[in-house]
Enzyme design. Sequence first.
Site, mmCIF file in Angstrom:
data_model
loop_
_atom_site.group_PDB
_atom_site.id
_atom_site.type_symbol
_atom_site.label_atom_id
_atom_site.label_comp_id
_atom_site.label_asym_id
_atom_site.label_seq_id
_atom_site.Cartn_x
_atom_site.Cartn_y
_atom_site.Cartn_z
ATOM 1 N N SER A 150 -28.215 -34.726 -59.705
ATOM 2 C CA SER A 150 -27.423 -33.803 -60.514
ATOM 3 C C SER A 150 -27.979 -32.411 -60.322
ATOM 4 O O SER A 150 -29.099 -32.247 -59.826
ATOM 5 C CB SER A 150 -27.483 -34.180 -61.995
ATOM 6 O OG SER A 150 -26.709 -33.288 -62.785
ATOM 7 N N ARG A 395 -22.982 -36.722 -54.490
ATOM 8 C CA ARG A 395 -22.338 -37.633 -55.435
ATOM 9 C C ARG A 395 -21.016 -37.014 -55.875
ATOM 10 O O ARG A 395 -20.786 -35.806 -55.704
ATOM 11 C CB ARG A 395 -23.193 -37.877 -56.668
ATOM 12 C CG ARG A 395 -23.509 -36.632 -57.474
ATOM 13 C CD ARG A 395 -23.926 -36.922 -58.910
ATOM 14 N NE ARG A 395 -22.815 -37.359 -59.728
ATOM 15 C CZ ARG A 395 -22.857 -37.429 -61.065
ATOM 16 N NH1 ARG A 395 -23.956 -37.093 -61.702
ATOM 17 N NH2 ARG A 395 -21.820 -37.829 -61.750
ATOM 18 N N THR A 431 -24.568 -34.606 -68.578
ATOM 19 C CA THR A 431 -25.671 -35.501 -68.938
ATOM 20 C C THR A 431 -25.759 -35.677 -70.445
ATOM 21 O O THR A 431 -25.928 -36.801 -70.947
ATOM 22 C CB THR A 431 -27.004 -34.958 -68.393
ATOM 23 O OG1 THR A 431 -26.902 -34.787 -66.975
ATOM 24 C CG2 THR A 431 -28.140 -35.914 -68.704
ATOM 25 N N CYS A 582 -16.544 -37.294 -45.790
ATOM 26 C CA CYS A 582 -17.762 -38.060 -46.048
ATOM 27 C C CYS A 582 -18.997 -37.221 -45.726
ATOM 28 O O CYS A 582 -19.130 -36.728 -44.605
ATOM 29 C CB CYS A 582 -17.780 -39.344 -45.221
ATOM 30 S SG CYS A 582 -19.323 -40.286 -45.409
ATOM 31 N N CYS A 606 -24.527 -44.815 -46.031
ATOM 32 C CA CYS A 606 -23.827 -44.486 -47.281
ATOM 33 C C CYS A 606 -24.772 -43.946 -48.354
ATOM 34 O O CYS A 606 -25.804 -44.539 -48.659
ATOM 35 C CB CYS A 606 -23.104 -45.719 -47.804
ATOM 36 S SG CYS A 606 -22.109 -45.421 -49.284
ATOM 37 N N CYS A 609 -21.780 -41.958 -52.759
ATOM 38 C CA CYS A 609 -21.080 -40.877 -53.468
ATOM 39 C C CYS A 609 -19.682 -41.292 -53.895
ATOM 40 O O CYS A 609 -19.135 -40.746 -54.846
ATOM 41 C CB CYS A 609 -21.031 -39.623 -52.601
ATOM 42 S SG CYS A 609 -19.787 -39.635 -51.284
ATOM 43 N N CYS A 612 -14.977 -41.603 -50.505
ATOM 44 C CA CYS A 612 -13.988 -42.334 -49.709
ATOM 45 C C CYS A 612 -13.060 -43.156 -50.599
ATOM 46 O O CYS A 612 -11.861 -43.282 -50.324
ATOM 47 C CB CYS A 612 -14.677 -43.223 -48.693
ATOM 48 S SG CYS A 612 -15.873 -44.386 -49.394
#
Length: 637
Positions: A150, A395, A431, A582, A606, A609, A612
């Site tokens: 984050s 992310r 958060t 991506c 990968c 995130c 896709c």
Amino acid sequence: MHRFLSISSKSTSLRNHKQLHLPFTCPISSPTPNRHSCFHYLNQKSASLGSRISLHWFFSSGYFPNRSNLREHERDGNGFLRLKGLVGEVRSFSSEADRESIEYDVVIVGAGPAGLSAAIRFKQLCQEKNADFSVCVVEKGAEVGAHIISGNVFEPRALNELLPQWKQEEAPINIPVSSDKFWFLTKDRAISLPCPFNNKGNYVISLSQLVRWMGVKAEELGVEIYPGFAASEILYDAENKVIGIGTNDMGIAKDGSKKENFLRGVALKGRITLLAEGCRGSLSQKMIKKYKLREKVQAQHQTYALGIKEVWEIDENKHKPGAVLHTLGWPLDSKTYGGSFLYHMQDRQISIGVVVALNYRNPFLNPYEEFQKLKHHPSIRPLLEGGTVLQYGARTLNEGGFQSVPYPVFPGGAIIGCSAGFLNVPKIKGTHTAMKSGMLAAEATFGVLHEDSNMEAYWDALRNSWVWEELHNARNYRPAFKYGLFPGLAISALEHYVLKGKSPFTLKHGKPDHEATNVARLHSPIQYPKPDGILSFDVPTSLHRSNTNHDHDQPAHLHLRDTNIPENVNLPEYAGPESHYCPARVYEYVPDEKNQPKLQINAQNCLHCKACDIKDPKQNIEWTVPEGGGGPGYSVM
């Protein structure tokens, strides 16, 4: 005493071989571990989760519990193995037809801010009411915090309520915001604008470090946390009520055969199941569809953004701890919503990143490459020159806000945190709201188990909380930008300075993100500059910095619903957008034996995130969990 485990990653797509050296700290009876370097890598060849509990017990923060507190074993009258917990509660184990089953009062999926807040709050209530209920948190990352990324300018409101003594208990929250700037970028200039943010009293932090600390706090209360185990399915009873989750099998080869280290997944059964998987959680998505949770409250579709971030170490004379900067404009065009952030952390570290809304239209747009361009802006480049990149990650974020929150309760449990979507878009913060949602769900859960109430109390409490007030007041900012950058800024200014969230109307979102993608013939290809290896980098270099690691010999966790769509639709009509959006080069079109382009999926790259799963124009890609313990290994993100 410290140990270092060396874990190999042999990704052919990364074109290198790297060793990840993770510190393994194991004091025998340290009651309050230091918050730094609490890492370990789970042994995925253990006989099962159940035997790991009884024979190979590790605290998820990397610490052995005090030996004198280790649980005792006993058998009940039915032959179940019952393990006495750290605070007296009891687990029941049984063997179903082909896998072990373990019963808890509460099962939580995801050891992030929402899941750990729920676990902590629930155990606090157990102490207050002298109740004896068990809680299990299962986490797909190799350790608590490994998948947490984050910005993060942290608002401590929820933490103040949950753990008011966090300062005295050495939470890794040390850098208060010292300045707050807002720029509009053109290609060569930075134009200062009035700052719409109010970050007084907030802190610049690493969320992955905070989550590790929260994991320790949860375990001190008796919460059982099992990282390295991915929840892959929902378990139901005969009445279609959720009764827990199943972890996925380990040791399955790409061809579906069982390898020598094959382990059957475990059934974790709970009287209440809380899903805290983060943005676009795979099980949460199934619950929303199965029980029609959006339709139940007439919620709109969720809308998303992709965040890409690096942590740098810079020269000390350039470092200004607590300085916060947000930007709009370049390198994105006026039809694409997004911006960048730059936060000065502690220890000469800065967080820098870009956030791109996934309802962008141009299929040639590459968010990763847009981020590389950003770092060359004349107002940003001097800060980075001479610095070193420490970590990279990505992310997705929920940006639908108030309009997109589904009914969060299903039979047998609830959805909390970013799985439901409580991000406050104009604040660029989620958060604190995720944590509060977990706390409210925990209180409702305790009511169900202790007072025979129902989980609908969570929904009622949520709508009467400051979370709901925040989201309601912020509801028109994000959808305003469907009209473009400058109309969006005008509407946002009206909302912020005049109406102050009290608008008599609620704007609707535009098309779902995947439908917003235009066909390629309406746009021209974007020519991105080559990376210089100093400020900008190629994807394999960045992936190495993410510590991403998956076993290559396992079935791909990225499923194509129709294997013909990539070559017959996505490539000719949309120029292969999966190869552009991506941020980990999972998707590549390569020549086949007939020299025709064929989609190759490099699942080992990968970053989890889930872009896709969101952005594919025909919704043809389904993201599912890989083997537990795989994925990125964030430590300062």
